[in-house]
Design a protein around this motif. Sequence first.
Motif, PDB file in Angstrom:
ATOM      1  N   ALA A 223      11.045  -1.708   5.469  1.00  0.00           N
ATOM      2  CA  ALA A 223      11.143  -2.597   4.298  1.00  0.00           C
ATOM      3  C   ALA A 223      11.141  -1.788   3.000  1.00  0.00           C
ATOM      4  O   ALA A 223      10.202  -1.853   2.198  1.00  0.00           O
ATOM      5  CB  ALA A 223       9.997  -3.600   4.315  1.00  0.00           C
ATOM      6  N   LYS A 224      12.198  -1.038   2.784  1.00  0.00           N
ATOM      7  CA  LYS A 224      12.229  -0.127   1.639  1.00  0.00           C
ATOM      8  C   LYS A 224      12.288  -0.856   0.300  1.00  0.00           C
ATOM      9  O   LYS A 224      11.702  -0.403  -0.683  1.00  0.00           O
ATOM     10  CB  LYS A 224      13.396   0.842   1.785  1.00  0.00           C
ATOM     11  N   ALA A 225      12.988  -1.971   0.232  1.00  0.00           N
ATOM     12  CA  ALA A 225      13.054  -2.725  -1.026  1.00  0.00           C
ATOM     13  C   ALA A 225      11.664  -3.258  -1.386  1.00  0.00           C
ATOM     14  O   ALA A 225      11.258  -3.239  -2.555  1.00  0.00           O
ATOM     15  CB  ALA A 225      14.044  -3.877  -0.900  1.00  0.00           C
ATOM     16  N   PHE A 226      10.958  -3.713  -0.385  1.00  0.00           N
ATOM     17  CA  PHE A 226       9.595  -4.212  -0.567  1.00  0.00           C
ATOM     18  C   PHE A 226       8.688  -3.095  -1.072  1.00  0.00           C
ATOM     19  O   PHE A 226       7.940  -3.266  -2.049  1.00  0.00           O
ATOM     20  CB  PHE A 226       9.091  -4.760   0.772  1.00  0.00           C
ATOM     21  N   MET A 227       8.760  -1.936  -0.421  1.00  0.00           N
ATOM     22  CA  MET A 227       7.898  -0.816  -0.793  1.00  0.00           C
ATOM     23  C   MET A 227       8.314  -0.209  -2.138  1.00  0.00           C
ATOM     24  O   MET A 227       7.462   0.317  -2.862  1.00  0.00           O
ATOM     25  CB  MET A 227       7.913   0.244   0.305  1.00  0.00           C
ATOM     26  N   ARG A 228       9.602  -0.278  -2.470  1.00  0.00           N
ATOM     27  CA  ARG A 228      10.028   0.195  -3.787  1.00  0.00           C
ATOM     28  C   ARG A 228       9.347  -0.619  -4.889  1.00  0.00           C
ATOM     29  O   ARG A 228       8.905  -0.070  -5.901  1.00  0.00           O
ATOM     30  CB  ARG A 228      11.545   0.095  -3.931  1.00  0.00           C
ATOM     31  N   LYS A 229       9.235  -1.912  -4.663  1.00  0.00           N
ATOM     32  CA  LYS A 229       8.579  -2.783  -5.638  1.00  0.00           C
ATOM     33  C   LYS A 229       7.091  -2.448  -5.744  1.00  0.00           C
ATOM     34  O   LYS A 229       6.518  -2.429  -6.843  1.00  0.00           O
ATOM     35  CB  LYS A 229       8.772  -4.246  -5.234  1.00  0.00           C
ATOM     36  N   VAL A 230       6.459  -2.174  -4.607  1.00  0.00           N
ATOM     37  CA  VAL A 230       5.052  -1.779  -4.593  1.00  0.00           C
ATOM     38  C   VAL A 230       4.854  -0.515  -5.428  1.00  0.00           C
ATOM     39  O   VAL A 230       3.926  -0.424  -6.248  1.00  0.00           O
ATOM     40  CB  VAL A 230       4.562  -1.538  -3.145  1.00  0.00           C
ATOM     41  N   LEU A 231       5.727   0.464  -5.222  1.00  0.00           N
ATOM     42  CA  LEU A 231       5.579   1.756  -5.879  1.00  0.00           C
ATOM     43  C   LEU A 231       5.975   1.750  -7.350  1.00  0.00           C
ATOM     44  O   LEU A 231       5.324   2.378  -8.180  1.00  0.00           O
ATOM     45  CB  LEU A 231       6.406   2.813  -5.128  1.00  0.00           C
ATOM     46  N   THR A 232       7.037   1.054  -7.690  1.00  0.00           N
ATOM     47  CA  THR A 232       7.512   1.075  -9.080  1.00  0.00           C
ATOM     48  C   THR A 232       6.603   0.284 -10.021  1.00  0.00           C
ATOM     49  O   THR A 232       6.462   0.630 -11.195  1.00  0.00           O
ATOM     50  CB  THR A 232       8.950   0.532  -9.187  1.00  0.00           C
ATOM     51  N   GLU A 233       5.970  -0.758  -9.511  1.00  0.00           N
ATOM     52  CA  GLU A 233       5.097  -1.563 -10.367  1.00  0.00           C
ATOM     53  C   GLU A 233       3.673  -1.021 -10.442  1.00  0.00           C
ATOM     54  O   GLU A 233       2.934  -1.333 -11.377  1.00  0.00           O
ATOM     55  CB  GLU A 233       5.083  -3.023  -9.896  1.00  0.00           C
ATOM     56  N   GLY A 234       3.273  -0.204  -9.445  1.00  0.00           N
ATOM     57  CA  GLY A 234       1.943   0.400  -9.472  1.00  0.00           C
ATOM     58  C   GLY A 234       0.823  -0.622  -9.382  1.00  0.00           C
ATOM     59  O   GLY A 234       0.995  -1.725  -8.855  1.00  0.00           O
ATOM     60  N   THR A 235      -0.335  -0.275  -9.939  1.00  0.00           N
ATOM     61  CA  THR A 235      -1.505  -1.161  -9.840  1.00  0.00           C
ATOM     62  C   THR A 235      -2.243  -1.353 -11.167  1.00  0.00           C
ATOM     63  O   THR A 235      -3.272  -2.022 -11.203  1.00  0.00           O
ATOM     64  CB  THR A 235      -2.518  -0.598  -8.816  1.00  0.00           C
TER      65      THR A 235
ATOM     66  N   ASP B  56      -3.136  -8.090   1.292  1.00  0.00           N
ATOM     67  CA  ASP B  56      -3.430  -6.918   2.119  1.00  0.00           C
ATOM     68  C   ASP B  56      -3.700  -5.715   1.210  1.00  0.00           C
ATOM     69  O   ASP B  56      -2.814  -5.261   0.489  1.00  0.00           O
ATOM     70  CB  ASP B  56      -2.242  -6.621   3.035  1.00  0.00           C
ATOM     71  N   PRO B  57      -4.918  -5.166   1.228  1.00  0.00           N
ATOM     72  CA  PRO B  57      -5.285  -4.070   0.322  1.00  0.00           C
ATOM     73  C   PRO B  57      -4.590  -2.751   0.614  1.00  0.00           C
ATOM     74  O   PRO B  57      -4.620  -1.835  -0.219  1.00  0.00           O
ATOM     75  CB  PRO B  57      -6.795  -3.950   0.530  1.00  0.00           C
ATOM     76  N   ARG B  58      -3.944  -2.631   1.759  1.00  0.00           N
ATOM     77  CA  ARG B  58      -3.292  -1.377   2.100  1.00  0.00           C
ATOM     78  C   ARG B  58      -2.162  -1.039   1.138  1.00  0.00           C
ATOM     79  O   ARG B  58      -1.907   0.142   0.857  1.00  0.00           O
ATOM     80  CB  ARG B  58      -2.760  -1.422   3.533  1.00  0.00           C
ATOM     81  N   TYR B  59      -1.501  -2.054   0.619  1.00  0.00           N
ATOM     82  CA  TYR B  59      -0.393  -1.803  -0.312  1.00  0.00           C
ATOM     83  C   TYR B  59      -0.916  -1.252  -1.642  1.00  0.00           C
ATOM     84  O   TYR B  59      -0.309  -0.356  -2.245  1.00  0.00           O
ATOM     85  CB  TYR B  59       0.416  -3.080  -0.536  1.00  0.00           C
ATOM     86  N   LYS B  60      -2.035  -1.758  -2.081  1.00  0.00           N
ATOM     87  CA  LYS B  60      -2.649  -1.243  -3.299  1.00  0.00           C
ATOM     88  C   LYS B  60      -3.102   0.194  -3.095  1.00  0.00           C
ATOM     89  O   LYS B  60      -2.911   1.050  -3.977  1.00  0.00           O
ATOM     90  CB  LYS B  60      -3.837  -2.122  -3.703  1.00  0.00           C
ATOM     91  N   ASP B  61      -3.670   0.477  -1.942  1.00  0.00           N
ATOM     92  CA  ASP B  61      -4.099   1.836  -1.630  1.00  0.00           C
ATOM     93  C   ASP B  61      -2.902   2.786  -1.636  1.00  0.00           C
ATOM     94  O   ASP B  61      -2.994   3.917  -2.145  1.00  0.00           O
ATOM     95  CB  ASP B  61      -4.778   1.887  -0.257  1.00  0.00           C
TER      96      ASP B  61
ATOM     97  N   SER C 244      -1.473  -3.056 -13.776  1.00  0.00           N
ATOM     98  CA  SER C 244      -1.428  -4.434 -14.255  1.00  0.00           C
ATOM     99  C   SER C 244      -1.938  -5.391 -13.188  1.00  0.00           C
ATOM    100  O   SER C 244      -1.618  -5.250 -12.004  1.00  0.00           O
ATOM    101  CB  SER C 244       0.002  -4.820 -14.639  1.00  0.00           C
ATOM    102  N   SER C 245      -2.722  -6.351 -13.597  1.00  0.00           N
ATOM    103  CA  SER C 245      -3.253  -7.335 -12.638  1.00  0.00           C
ATOM    104  C   SER C 245      -2.143  -8.188 -12.037  1.00  0.00           C
ATOM    105  O   SER C 245      -2.338  -8.817 -10.996  1.00  0.00           O
ATOM    106  CB  SER C 245      -4.283  -8.241 -13.323  1.00  0.00           C
ATOM    107  N   THR C 246      -0.992  -8.210 -12.696  1.00  0.00           N
ATOM    108  CA  THR C 246       0.128  -9.014 -12.200  1.00  0.00           C
ATOM    109  C   THR C 246       1.137  -8.197 -11.399  1.00  0.00           C
ATOM    110  O   THR C 246       2.170  -8.716 -10.994  1.00  0.00           O
ATOM    111  CB  THR C 246       0.863  -9.695 -13.377  1.00  0.00           C
ATOM    112  N   SER C 247       0.832  -6.923 -11.163  1.00  0.00           N
ATOM    113  CA  SER C 247       1.764  -6.089 -10.402  1.00  0.00           C
ATOM    114  C   SER C 247       1.859  -6.598  -8.961  1.00  0.00           C
ATOM    115  O   SER C 247       0.944  -7.249  -8.448  1.00  0.00           O
ATOM    116  CB  SER C 247       1.325  -4.629 -10.416  1.00  0.00           C
ATOM    117  N   PHE C 248       2.958  -6.276  -8.323  1.00  0.00           N
ATOM    118  CA  PHE C 248       3.244  -6.759  -6.980  1.00  0.00           C
ATOM    119  C   PHE C 248       2.132  -6.413  -5.988  1.00  0.00           C
ATOM    120  O   PHE C 248       1.654  -7.272  -5.243  1.00  0.00           O
ATOM    121  CB  PHE C 248       4.580  -6.182  -6.509  1.00  0.00           C
ATOM    122  N   ALA C 249       1.688  -5.148  -5.982  1.00  0.00           N
ATOM    123  CA  ALA C 249       0.660  -4.713  -5.029  1.00  0.00           C
ATOM    124  C   ALA C 249      -0.643  -5.474  -5.227  1.00  0.00           C
ATOM    125  O   ALA C 249      -1.335  -5.805  -4.261  1.00  0.00           O
ATOM    126  CB  ALA C 249       0.420  -3.213  -5.155  1.00  0.00           C
TER     127      ALA C 249
END
Length: 265
Positions: A70-82, A94-99, A84-89
């Motif tokens: 799921a590269k598009a999904f993970m790209r969104k996780v990585l590009t938006e970071g953490t 699931d806390p693993r995406y934030k980690d 901002s409280s409204t970021s995707f991760a």
Amino acid sequence: MLSTIADYQRISKDMVRSLSITAKKPDVSRETTYYLANIGKVTTVDDFLKDYRLFSYAMKAYGLSDMTYAKAFMRKVLTEGTSSSTSFANKLSDPRYKDFANAFNFASLGSKATQTSAAQNGTATLYVQQTMEQDAGDQNEGVRLALYFTRKASSITNSYQILADKALTQVVQTALGLSPTISSADIDKQASMLSKMITFSDFQDPAKVSRFAQRFAAMWDASQASNDISNGTSNNPALILIGQAASTGMDSDMLTKLQNLRFGR
């Protein structure tokens, strides 16, 4: 007393040695060497996603192997970071995406995101731990769950963190003798119930964490034995006795053993 407890204790009593054995396995050593030699050369999210060998290694390290595609999904996780409280991760339960986003913090660090200790040695350490737990799970899923709980326990401070993680939920429900059907109840009611049954500060005590994991292991084996008997697949006299205790009410000896494994004692 029970096989899952024995296997868990064998691995956990000398975790440094157990991890070292896993790290020295040819395939693990080869992939780790490649990862550490090349991850620092990655400067963009796209470069990271394009190198399947690096990306899949990192995803496995954070327990996300099933989402490597799921590269598009993970790209969104990585590009938006953490940050901002409204970021995707941060919106994902699931806390693993934030980690993962914190370890590979392209959003804040840009081209230097892969230069951090979290992205390099931290990720390599997690990869070895994940591999060790996976190998244990190939032989006994209960051992994998017990090891995973032991690794994550110190980071648990509330019920919602447990409920957001399927593996932790399974461990806690099993250890506390709760039916999996309670997962269909309102999330806040589940959280309130767990809060009344667990003192979360105890998860900072390695001895109490180990005792909780052992209680889980005992309950896990009792449950598995009961299932085998119900399916007519067990011919082991010891397992039959354990399974009968689990399905018809623990005999006094088994009950005493399990009670001695209660969390915090």
